[in-house]
Design a protein around this motif. Structure first.
Motif, PDB file in Angstrom:
ATOM      1  N   GLY A 149       0.862  -1.226  -0.135  1.00 47.48           N
ATOM      2  CA  GLY A 149      -0.037   0.177   0.005  1.00 47.48           C
ATOM      3  C   GLY A 149       0.973   1.188  -0.034  1.00 47.48           C
ATOM      4  O   GLY A 149       2.171   1.235  -0.180  1.00 47.48           O
ATOM      5  N   SER A 150       0.187   2.473   0.239  1.00 43.22           N
ATOM      6  CA  SER A 150       1.188   3.576   0.271  1.00 43.22           C
ATOM      7  C   SER A 150       0.277   4.368   1.186  1.00 43.22           C
ATOM      8  O   SER A 150      -0.860   4.506   1.340  1.00 43.22           O
ATOM      9  CB  SER A 150       1.167   4.208  -0.957  1.00 43.22           C
ATOM     10  OG  SER A 150       0.188   4.857  -1.592  1.00 43.22           O
ATOM     11  N   ASP A 151       1.085   5.442   1.960  1.00 42.78           N
ATOM     12  CA  ASP A 151       0.476   6.468   3.100  1.00 42.78           C
ATOM     13  C   ASP A 151       1.175   7.587   3.163  1.00 42.78           C
ATOM     14  O   ASP A 151       2.159   7.626   2.635  1.00 42.78           O
ATOM     15  CB  ASP A 151       0.367   5.804   4.477  1.00 42.78           C
ATOM     16  CG  ASP A 151       1.476   5.367   4.996  1.00 42.78           C
ATOM     17  OD1 ASP A 151       1.877   5.871   6.137  1.00 42.78           O
ATOM     18  OD2 ASP A 151       2.270   4.464   4.401  1.00 42.78           O
ATOM     19  N   LEU A 152       0.383   8.643   3.436  1.00 44.37           N
ATOM     20  CA  LEU A 152       0.976  10.078   3.321  1.00 44.37           C
ATOM     21  C   LEU A 152       1.253  10.315   4.582  1.00 44.37           C
ATOM     22  O   LEU A 152       0.499  10.249   5.433  1.00 44.37           O
ATOM     23  CB  LEU A 152       0.153  11.039   2.484  1.00 44.37           C
ATOM     24  CG  LEU A 152       0.574  12.437   2.169  1.00 44.37           C
ATOM     25  CD1 LEU A 152       1.571  12.147   0.918  1.00 44.37           C
ATOM     26  CD2 LEU A 152      -0.510  13.142   1.340  1.00 44.37           C
ATOM     27  N   PHE A 165      -4.625  12.773  -2.769  1.00 38.52           N
ATOM     28  CA  PHE A 165      -3.879  11.351  -2.366  1.00 38.52           C
ATOM     29  C   PHE A 165      -4.948  10.486  -2.273  1.00 38.52           C
ATOM     30  O   PHE A 165      -4.657   9.429  -3.027  1.00 38.52           O
ATOM     31  CB  PHE A 165      -3.080  11.311  -1.055  1.00 38.52           C
ATOM     32  CG  PHE A 165      -2.194  10.096  -0.849  1.00 38.52           C
ATOM     33  CD1 PHE A 165      -1.156  10.349  -1.696  1.00 38.52           C
ATOM     34  CD2 PHE A 165      -2.524   9.328   0.062  1.00 38.52           C
ATOM     35  CE1 PHE A 165       0.026   9.310  -1.580  1.00 38.52           C
ATOM     36  CE2 PHE A 165      -1.479   8.387   0.181  1.00 38.52           C
ATOM     37  CZ  PHE A 165      -0.407   8.276  -0.681  1.00 38.52           C
ATOM     38  N   HIS A 166      -6.076  10.626  -1.394  1.00 39.20           N
ATOM     39  CA  HIS A 166      -6.908   9.452  -1.339  1.00 39.20           C
ATOM     40  C   HIS A 166      -7.728   9.151  -2.542  1.00 39.20           C
ATOM     41  O   HIS A 166      -8.171   7.996  -3.139  1.00 39.20           O
ATOM     42  CB  HIS A 166      -7.938   9.658  -0.140  1.00 39.20           C
ATOM     43  CG  HIS A 166      -7.211   9.340   1.105  1.00 39.20           C
ATOM     44  ND1 HIS A 166      -7.125   8.244   1.784  1.00 39.20           N
ATOM     45  CD2 HIS A 166      -6.543  10.199   2.102  1.00 39.20           C
ATOM     46  CE1 HIS A 166      -6.401   8.184   2.984  1.00 39.20           C
ATOM     47  NE2 HIS A 166      -6.041   9.360   3.214  1.00 39.20           N
ATOM     48  N   ALA A 233      -0.709  10.080  -7.398  1.00 41.18           N
ATOM     49  CA  ALA A 233      -1.076  10.519  -6.078  1.00 41.18           C
ATOM     50  C   ALA A 233      -0.060  11.311  -5.401  1.00 41.18           C
ATOM     51  O   ALA A 233      -0.577  12.290  -4.661  1.00 41.18           O
ATOM     52  CB  ALA A 233      -1.420   9.236  -5.218  1.00 41.18           C
ATOM     53  N   PHE A 234       0.926  11.218  -5.806  1.00 43.56           N
ATOM     54  CA  PHE A 234       2.121  12.008  -4.954  1.00 43.56           C
ATOM     55  C   PHE A 234       2.850  13.035  -5.752  1.00 43.56           C
ATOM     56  O   PHE A 234       3.050  14.065  -5.064  1.00 43.56           O
ATOM     57  CB  PHE A 234       3.186  10.944  -4.480  1.00 43.56           C
ATOM     58  CG  PHE A 234       4.229  11.373  -3.556  1.00 43.56           C
ATOM     59  CD1 PHE A 234       4.277  12.032  -2.315  1.00 43.56           C
ATOM     60  CD2 PHE A 234       5.535  11.480  -4.141  1.00 43.56           C
ATOM     61  CE1 PHE A 234       5.330  12.459  -1.583  1.00 43.56           C
ATOM     62  CE2 PHE A 234       6.756  11.879  -3.418  1.00 43.56           C
ATOM     63  CZ  PHE A 234       6.367  12.390  -2.070  1.00 43.56           C
ATOM     64  N   VAL A 235       3.189  12.892  -6.764  1.00 38.64           N
ATOM     65  CA  VAL A 235       4.034  13.859  -7.411  1.00 38.64           C
ATOM     66  C   VAL A 235       3.399  15.343  -7.627  1.00 38.64           C
ATOM     67  O   VAL A 235       4.064  16.029  -7.396  1.00 38.64           O
ATOM     68  CB  VAL A 235       4.519  13.265  -8.918  1.00 38.64           C
ATOM     69  CG1 VAL A 235       5.248  14.532  -9.916  1.00 38.64           C
ATOM     70  CG2 VAL A 235       5.443  12.066  -8.679  1.00 38.64           C
TER      71      VAL A 235
END
Length: 296
Positions: A149-152, A165-166, A233-235
């Motif tokens: 997964g990934s989390d901020l 992001f979500h 989501a991040f960039v």
């Protein structure tokens, strides 16, 4: 599907390496394109790449991977993007832990194979959020599963960044079923929680483990889309926040928040525990730790 999953293992390991290459290129692109704002006059950062090796107790080859770390860039203060493919026999402690999780056959045959990508980014600008992402496949003679997964992890929170992001993750996961994103979001909220601080590590994301629906292709596709969601989501968040000015108070806030990240990864993170318990390169396992942190 082969009995030893050799083709499935090859496909998974190849995918994790491809995702690693895409992310490394994108992050170096962020360094190159940082033309205004704090630290824009500095030289763009570049990844240093080294091979990691794992050996079994008898000294035989047990796999390895690539550790890619950028330090002191003008956007990234420290970021690691690691891929690995390891195999062999689990040690007694790891074997017992797997058996306790209900892995079939683990009591009698502790053989395993695992591959994955793991990423943690700590940013120069306190307005830019730190981030974590990983996806992995694990195989034993009695079972296989996916996780990740990934989390901020922002130290200065922006509601619109959290929403982006979500929303991006949801858009990538919705094709796999309307129930998947909310399930993995709730799982992340539970997993990335620091009990001794009574708070979450960041603003959440998605997380799964032990994913085996019985359909390897479907689970692999879901894992791939977790990985594909990461860059979009991040960039954009970094492109927006890297130009903002910061002061010493902002940096102090960032360093204190990084303390939470270090505490979580050293005390609770399952991947850290597994990597150290199975003899993987300690520097690669601990690359998630921030370069600087502060406790009050």
């Amino acid at each position: 599907m082969t009995s030893d999953f050799s083709e499935e293992k090859r496909r998974a390991a190849t995918w994790f390496r491809q995702l690693r290459d895409e992310i490394v290129a994108a992050f170096e692109g962020l360094e190159d394109s940082h033309a205004e704002g704090p630290l824009s006059e500095a030289a763009p950062g570049r990844f240093e790449v080294s091979e990691t090796k794992r050996t079994s107790d008898d000294g035989s080859d047990a796999g390895g991977g690539l550790m890619s770390v950028m330090r002191g860039g003008r956007v990234f203060e420290k970021v690691g993007v690691n891929v690995s493919e390891v195999y062999g026999t689990l040690g007694e402690a790891a074997q017992k832990a797997m058996a306790a999780r209900g892995v079939p056959g683990m009591e009698t045959d502790p053989s395993f194979w695992a591959s994955g990508i793991s990423l943690v980014a700590h940013m120069q600008n306190p307005h830019c959020p730190a981030v974590h992402m990983n996806t992995r496949m694990f195989w034993t003679p009695g079972a296989w599963w996916f996780g990740g997964g990934s989390d901020l992890n922002p130290c200065i929170e922006y509601d619109e960044d959290t929403a982006h992001f979500h929303a991006t993750q949801k858009a990538h996961l919705d094709p796999h079923g309307a129930d998947i994103y909310p399930w993995l979001k709730d799982w992340a909220d539970e997993y990335f929680y620091i009990p001794h601080r009574h708070r979450a590590r960041g603003v959440g994301g998605i997380f799964m483990d032990d994913r085996n629906s019985g359909d390897w292709e479907a689970d692999f596709a879901l894992t791939q889309d977790i990985g594909r969601a990461f860059l979009p989501a991040f960039v954009p968040l970094i492109e927006k926040r890297r130009v903002q000015d910061w002061d010493e108070a902002d940096k102090d806030t960032q360093l204190i928040h990084r303390g939470l990240y270090a505490e979580y990864n050293l005390v609770y993170d399952r991947g850290t525990k597994f990597g150290l318990a199975t003899g993987h390169d300690a520097n690669a396992v601990l690359m998630s730790l921030p370069p600087l942190a502060k406790w009050v």
